[in-house]
Motif scaffolding. Structure first.
Motif, PDB file in Angstrom:
ATOM      1  N   GLN A   1       0.816  -1.209   0.000  1.00 36.13           N
ATOM      2  CA  GLN A   1       0.000   0.000   0.000  1.00 36.13           C
ATOM      3  C   GLN A   1       0.854   1.266   0.000  1.00 36.13           C
ATOM      4  N   GLY A   2       1.880   1.278  -0.859  1.00 36.69           N
ATOM      5  CA  GLY A   2       2.695   2.466  -1.043  1.00 36.69           C
ATOM      6  C   GLY A   2       3.833   2.629  -0.078  1.00 36.69           C
ATOM      7  N   ALA A   3       3.805   1.905   1.028  1.00 38.69           N
ATOM      8  CA  ALA A   3       4.881   2.015   2.010  1.00 38.69           C
ATOM      9  C   ALA A   3       6.057   1.165   1.572  1.00 38.69           C
ATOM     10  N   HIS A   4       7.171   1.317   2.277  1.00 38.45           N
ATOM     11  CA  HIS A   4       8.357   0.520   1.969  1.00 38.45           C
ATOM     12  C   HIS A   4       8.144  -0.884   2.532  1.00 38.45           C
ATOM     13  N   SER A   5       8.976  -1.326   3.443  1.00 37.18           N
ATOM     14  CA  SER A   5       8.821  -2.656   4.043  1.00 37.18           C
ATOM     15  C   SER A   5       8.269  -2.529   5.459  1.00 37.18           C
TER      16      SER A   5
ATOM     17  N   LYS B   1       1.951  10.659  -0.091  1.00 44.87           N
ATOM     18  CA  LYS B   1       0.519  10.484  -0.301  1.00 44.87           C
ATOM     19  C   LYS B   1       0.318   9.201  -1.082  1.00 44.87           C
ATOM     20  N   TYR B   2      -0.406   8.248  -0.481  1.00 50.24           N
ATOM     21  CA  TYR B   2      -0.634   6.953  -1.111  1.00 50.24           C
ATOM     22  C   TYR B   2      -2.140   6.724  -1.242  1.00 50.24           C
ATOM     23  N   SER B   3      -2.518   6.034  -2.312  1.00 48.65           N
ATOM     24  CA  SER B   3      -3.928   5.654  -2.475  1.00 48.65           C
ATOM     25  C   SER B   3      -3.987   4.409  -3.342  1.00 48.65           C
ATOM     26  N   GLY B   4      -5.130   3.735  -3.298  1.00 51.82           N
ATOM     27  CA  GLY B   4      -5.276   2.548  -4.124  1.00 51.82           C
ATOM     28  C   GLY B   4      -6.464   1.718  -3.706  1.00 51.82           C
ATOM     29  N   TRP B   5      -6.522   0.512  -4.253  1.00 56.38           N
ATOM     30  CA  TRP B   5      -7.607  -0.394  -3.901  1.00 56.38           C
ATOM     31  C   TRP B   5      -7.073  -1.823  -3.865  1.00 56.38           C
ATOM     32  N   ASP B   6      -7.762  -2.664  -3.100  1.00 56.77           N
ATOM     33  CA  ASP B   6      -7.442  -4.083  -2.985  1.00 56.77           C
ATOM     34  C   ASP B   6      -8.713  -4.891  -3.193  1.00 56.77           C
TER      35      ASP B   6
ATOM     36  N   GLY C   1      -4.600  -5.711  -6.738  1.00 55.53           N
ATOM     37  CA  GLY C   1      -4.386  -4.444  -6.047  1.00 55.53           C
ATOM     38  C   GLY C   1      -3.805  -3.387  -6.960  1.00 55.53           C
ATOM     39  N   HIS C   2      -4.070  -2.126  -6.623  1.00 57.28           N
ATOM     40  CA  HIS C   2      -3.530  -0.964  -7.326  1.00 57.28           C
ATOM     41  C   HIS C   2      -2.915  -0.047  -6.279  1.00 57.28           C
ATOM     42  N   VAL C   3      -1.696   0.447  -6.534  1.00 59.29           N
ATOM     43  CA  VAL C   3      -0.983   1.302  -5.589  1.00 59.29           C
ATOM     44  C   VAL C   3      -0.477   2.545  -6.310  1.00 59.29           C
ATOM     45  N   HIS C   4      -0.822   3.721  -5.788  1.00 59.01           N
ATOM     46  CA  HIS C   4      -0.306   4.991  -6.290  1.00 59.01           C
ATOM     47  C   HIS C   4       0.409   5.664  -5.123  1.00 59.01           C
ATOM     48  N   ALA C   5       1.738   5.881  -5.252  1.00 65.42           N
ATOM     49  CA  ALA C   5       2.542   6.334  -4.118  1.00 65.42           C
ATOM     50  C   ALA C   5       3.394   7.529  -4.531  1.00 65.42           C
TER      51      ALA C   5
END
Length: 813
Positions: free
Chosen positions: A183-187, A629-634, A652-656
């Motif tokens: 979800q856009g974050a690292h680890s 700023k992150y957004s997306g869907w699962d 899933g879709h991730v925009h980061a």
């Protein structure tokens, strides 16, 4: 021998620390599994012994069987939190299928009275459920992975398949060596193993992967993480380890082989009574394709692992008090893969990682509605990078110790519509870092280059310099307290909690964090609607955190950077990430066998976390960008077992978007700094879509099964261009894998999309009185070629594995 003596000494120190913690007043985290127990009586009310009882969840695949004792009692141990059906089917009596919801460590008590067929209509009986098993009173978005899938998951070495299993859930963007971004974050994800949070990185690049074979089940929580969890909760991977309480002694020996001389072997043994149980496992593996290499020729890439696990359980005769002790040990010895120029120079870098984990749990059932859980733990972790004479473009060495000791107790009680939990966490992080490097390639920091950095000149070994050396040690502290209440009123559920986090590494960061989740069940449509808000504090990556925030690192940042604005290289301390997270979603039953989950999410962050990786070595330096700023869907579709088929589809879709400048890291050249400064940009965690599906088919009652897994990745962001790659002999092969975009930082180049397919066939021969299970798998069956990323500032180039055949067999006894 010196390493062994050191580990023993540190272990004694860990034990002392645990005793000190235990002698302190209890602060009041979470046991990660519950207990279901009860009695079965006949029509006359007398207890019935020898009655088979089954607890099951057809969506997750969980299934456990037991038989009542002479007094009619039964018990299921280490039951993951989930809704279940309890099945009792005895010839001559009406079948009973009773719903049981396990949500806390409080034991679930069930009393069942069997009825004769003539009055069976008064018993709760259903041949098949009318709708797929929904979680009508759970506000979290999560996926459950049962051992039935873990045992069949396609992998070259099953004991190293944890990351492959986790990334089968929605929202995970895959990177090299099992690393993933969620979800856009690292680890910023963590494992919770039997109530203990393991927040340091466990992948093979930085440490030792956890053997999925020790898991009874996995739960991946990715939306509305309850207040009881903290530290790195981009996703919480909650593991319930295998317990042998109440089971007969049994075991197995297993082994496997795959292409590139990949092998593994191991054994398990466990069993006990309702009062005592012990389970243990050992595994070893090796391969000439140990990590994802940096080119298709797989240069200098051998490695081996050894892992061991032991769990001991005991409970008092009245079942009011239970104890658990577990030990998890691991070691990895591996090569650092070479680029073409490094192979030609004779580079022979190696890495050794060692970890030890000790967990002691105690539970006291104070009443039918109240229980106290206490978990204490010690974790020792070491990373050692050994240089060689042929190292290029730099020689480097690293010795890193990252330990933690702590206690996580919790008090849970139920009262009417309320289910309340209060608790806390206290941890100490003794850490020690030693890092050295020197430039061995005269072209790396050429004085004639416009990007020449004079502050690196003292460490240019080709021009009379000496090694840069950093050595630091510190004991960090982290503590937290939380309270949460789950309120269930008819079809409405609210989970309301608050958490206080306090972390002092490398600087003190505190935050008060409300966590709110709402769910409403609509019986007419068999829908569960969810809406949640979480405020969270992510502690930074602790691997090399002291160097990353040090003045020594700051002194070698390129002068142009220091003259304009302080950033990178330790000029600013790496801060804990602060995040506000929103999720709305729905869980929908589609008939009696299909369940669909969908979530839309947004995250707003301050001090967005990432890491700078040093030349593909596994030496990493944490970063904190200004914001993100992150957004997306699962989405997830699960098929319960029907006509022999069972499976899932995750998407899933991730925009980061990350906003510079960064703090921390070890940036040695102006080009690297330029790639991540300026305006907002898409981080390489961004991916337009990833899809993974898995389906299994059991061929009638033959014991034979077939499986297929398909993975599609649309491509991560890259800062490389085909022209740059073609000019670099080490990476020219990767030029065809770049898809060029022209939209600037917010529409950057991407990696070429890829689809990989795995096929499996297996057989369980126990039904033929042969105690043998076999499985054959072809991984990447169509031999798709590709890369995870190319010349990323933070990772480098890594090639996806080619087609591989793998076989494994298990002999039970």
């Amino acid at each position: 021998m010196a390493t062994s003596r050191l580990c023993v000494g540190r272990l004694l120190g860990a034990c002392f620390a645990l005793f000190v913690i235990l002698s302190a007043p209890i602060v009041l985290a979470a046991a990660s599994a519950g207990t279901v127990r009860g009695t079965i009586a006949g029509p006359d009310g007398k207890p019935m012994g020898g009655v088979p009882v089954q607890l099951r969840n057809d969506i997750s695949g969980f299934k456990s069987d037991t038989i009542t004792a002479a007094d009619g009692t039964f018990q299921f141990f280490a039951v993951p939190y989930n809704p279940y059906e309890l099945h009792v089917e005895v010839q001559g009596f009406g079948a009973v299928h009773e719903n049981v919801d396990v949500r806390t460590s409080l034991p679930k008590e069930v009393a069942i009275r069997l009825e004769l067929p003539s009055v069976a209509e008064s018993v709760q009986v259903t041949a098949e459920p009318t709708a797929a098993q929904l979680e009508t009173d759970n506000t979290s978005s999560h996926i459950d992975i049962d051992k039935s899938y873990i045992q069949r998951a396609p992998a070259a070495a099953a004991s190293r398949a944890m990351e492959e299993i986790v990334t089968s859930t929605p929202g995970f963007s895959k990177d090299e060596n099992g690393r993933f971004h969620f979800q856009g974050a690292h680890s910023q994800s963590e494992y919770v193993v039997d109530g203990q949070t393991i927040s340091d990185q466990t992948g093979v690049t930085f440490s030792n992967s956890i053997d999925p074979g020790i898991a009874q089940s996995l739960e991946v929580i990715y939306g509305n993480v309850p207040a009881e969890y903290g530290e790195k909760i981009g996703a919480v991977i909650n593991m319930v380890t295998r317990s042998a309480l109440g089971s007969a002694f049994k075991g197995d020996v297993h082994g496997g082989y795959a292409r590139f001389d990949t092998y593994e072997a191991g054994a398990t043994l466990g069993g006990g009574t309702d009062r005592l149980g012990v389970f243990g496992s050992v595994n070893a593996s090796g391969s000439d394709y140990f990590t994802d290499p940096v080119n298709p020729d797989n240069l200098h890439n051998s490695g081996n692992t050894q892992r061991a696990f032991l769990r001991f359980d005991a409970q008092t005769p009245d079942r009011s008090t239970a104890f658990r002790f577990s030990a998890l040990l691991g070691r990895t010895d591996r090569d650092v893969p070479n680029a073409y120029s490094q192979e030609a120079a004779g580079q022979d870098k190696t890495v050794q990682t060692v970890d030890q984990n000790y967990n002691l749990g105690w539970q006291r059932v104070l009443s039918a509605s109240m229980a106290l859980d206490v978990t204490t733990f010690g974790r020792l972790s070491r990373f050692e990078l050994t240089p060689s004479a042929g190292d290029t473009p730099m020689v480097s060495a690293s010795s890193r110790y990252l330990d933690n000791f702590g206690v996580t107790p919790a008090l849970t009680w139920s009262s009417g519509i309320h289910e309340i939990k209060v608790g806390g966490v206290y941890k100490q992080y003794p850490m020690k870092e030693l890092f050295r490097f020197g430039i061995t390639d005269p072209g790396f920091n050429d004085p004639a280059s416009p990007d020449y950095n004079p502050d690196l000149a003292p460490y240019d070994l080709t021009r009379g310099g000496t090694l840069f050396t950093f050595e630091g040690r510190r004991t960090g502290k982290y503590y937290a307290a939380y309270a949460q209440d789950t309120i269930r009123l008819n079809n409405f559920t609210a989970n309301v909690g608050v958490r206080y986090d306090n972390n002092n590494v490398p600087v003190k960061d505190v935050q008060l964090e409300p966590r709110v989740g709402l769910a409403y069940f609509v019986p007419a449509t068999q829908s569960v609607l969810r809406a949640t808000y979480n405020r969270v504090l992510f502690t930074p990556e602790f691997e090399n955190i002291l160097l990353s925030s040090s003045e020594e690192a700051a002194q070698i940042v390129p002068p142009a950077v220091k003259d304009s604005r302080p950033l990178g290289g330790g000029v600013l301390p790496v801060r804990s990430e602060r995040q506000d997270a929103w999720t709305v979603g729905i869980q929908q039953a589609l008939g009696s066998k299909l369940r669909f989950d969908f979530d839309y999410w947004e995250r707003r962050t301050k001090f967005a976390g990432d890491q700078d990786q040093f030349l593909n070595t596994g030496v990493v330096f944490p970063l904190a960008f200004d914001s993100g700023k992150y957004s997306g869907w699962d989405a997830r579709l699960d098929l319960a077992s029907t006509s022999g088929f069972r499976g899932f589809v995750s998407a899933g879709h991730v925009h980061a978007i990350y906003v510079p400048p960064p703090a921390g890291g070890l940036f040695l050249d102006q080009e690297a700094i330029d790639a991540i400064t300026g305006g907002p940009f898409l981080i390489d965690h961004d991916q337009k879509i990833q899809i993974q599906s898995g389906v299994f088919y059991d061929v009638a009652k033959t014991g034979v099964w077939l499986g297929a897994n398909i993975r599609y990745d649309s491509g991560l962001v890259t800062d490389a261009s085909p022209e740059e790659l073609l000019a670099d002999p080490d990476n020219a092969f990767a030029a065809p894998y770049v898809v060029v975009h022209t939209g600037g930082d917010l529409d950057p180049n991407r990696i070429k999309a890829r689809t990989t397919v795995d096929f499996s066939v297996g057989a369980d021969l126990s039904r033929y009185k042969i105690p043998l299970t076999v499985q054959a798998t072809v991984l990447n069956a169509t031999d798709v070629q590709g890369v995870y990323n190319i010349l990323s500032v933070f990772g480098g180039t890594h090639v996806i594995p080619p087609r591989r055949f793998a076989v494994r067999a298990t002999v039970q006894f």
